[in-house]
Motif scaffolding. Structure first.
Motif, PDB file in Angstrom:
ATOM      1  N   CYS A  50      -5.954   1.806   3.038  1.00 42.57           N
ATOM      2  CA  CYS A  50      -5.657   0.784   2.028  1.00 42.57           C
ATOM      3  C   CYS A  50      -5.722  -0.604   2.663  1.00 42.57           C
ATOM      4  CB  CYS A  50      -4.283   1.029   1.423  1.00 42.57           C
ATOM      5  SG  CYS A  50      -3.745  -0.242   0.266  1.00 42.57           S
ATOM      6  N   CYS A  57       0.828  -1.205   0.000  1.00 47.55           N
ATOM      7  CA  CYS A  57       0.000   0.000   0.000  1.00 47.55           C
ATOM      8  C   CYS A  57       0.863   1.254   0.000  1.00 47.55           C
ATOM      9  CB  CYS A  57      -0.905   0.015   1.229  1.00 47.55           C
ATOM     10  SG  CYS A  57      -2.163  -1.286   1.225  1.00 47.55           S
ATOM     11  N   ASP A 113      -4.292   2.074  -5.228  1.00 50.80           N
ATOM     12  CA  ASP A 113      -3.790   2.217  -3.861  1.00 50.80           C
ATOM     13  C   ASP A 113      -2.440   1.532  -3.664  1.00 50.80           C
ATOM     14  OD1 ASP A 113      -6.143   3.500  -3.340  1.00 50.80           O
ATOM     15  OD2 ASP A 113      -7.071   1.848  -2.225  1.00 50.80           O
TER      16      ASP A 113
END
Length: 232
Positions: free
Chosen positions: A161, A154, A170
């Motif tokens: 996320c 992430c 993301d």
């Protein structure tokens, strides 16, 4: 000072290598770092010898100093050669081992290799081997069956996320293999440049010592005073 910097460079290589050692199976890659630490330690000792010999203008001491510096110079040339050899091998080594490391990932009870993957993905801001889709081929992804990648994929700026592949925006888009190779090659270049820089210092040290030796041998009056035991 040169000895301290050389030891610092060698220690930096060891510390950084520890973070990436799972992606690099050839432990002999650390040989240049070991040599450069040994050279740094030796350089400190012979630096003291050289200072004492120069102050006292001891011909024997200066000759010994020059010979040892020459040996250190040769050692640093060896470090440069080994550095270039192992720098060229980095890509093949990482390519050979990285797939095995990712296949061994266990997100629920992470072992050392799993922690290494999470560390690299966060530190280098990457995901997967070539991109995040590589996680779909791993044992961990097939066992979890939640269509998501580790949270280390992430982006750091996102707090919500979940690693879901349904939101690829993301996740880090760049793969880790190329970045790991680049990082390891940079580490090896630190060793190479440090060895080259201080090899130049060794040449300067040898030149200065040789100049003092030549002046010492060409001064017969000074020689006679020392021989006769008179300093005034």
């Amino acid at each position: 000072a040169a000895a301290g910097i050389l030891c610092y460079v060698g220690a930096y290589v060891f510390i950084t290598y520890d973070d990436y050692d799972h992606f690099f199976e050839d432990i002999y890659t650390l040989i240049p770092a070991v040599i450069i630490i040994a050279v740094g330690t030796l350089l400190f000792i012979i630096g003291l010898i050289g200072c004492c010999a120069t102050i006292r203008e001891s011909r024997c001491g200066l000759a010994t100093f020059v010979i040892i510096l020459l040996l250190v110079f040769i050692t640093e040339v060896v470090v440069v050669v080994l550095g270039y050899i192992y720098r060229a091998k980095v890509e093949d080594e990482v390519d050979h081992s990285i797939q095995k490391v990712y296949n061994g990932y266990n997100g629920t009870n992470p072992d050392a290799a799993s922690r290494a993957i999470d560390y690299v993905q966060r530190q280098l801001r990457c995901c997967g081997i070539h991109n995040y889709s590589d996680w779909e081929n791993t044992v961990w992804f097939k066992q979890t069956k939640n269509n998501s990648v580790p949270l280390s994929c992430c982006k750091a700026a996102l707090s919500n996320c979940t690693g879901s592949l349904t939101r690829p925006m993301d996740l880090y888009s760049e793969g880790c293999e190329a970045l790991v190779v680049k990082k390891l090659q940079e580490i090896m270049m630190y060793v190479i440049w440090a060895a080259l820089a201080f090899a130049a210092i060794q040449l300067l040290g040898m030149l200065c010592a040789c100049i003092v030796l030549c002046r010492r041998s060409r001064d017969p009056a000074y020689e006679l005073l020392i021989t006769g035991g008179t300093y005034a």
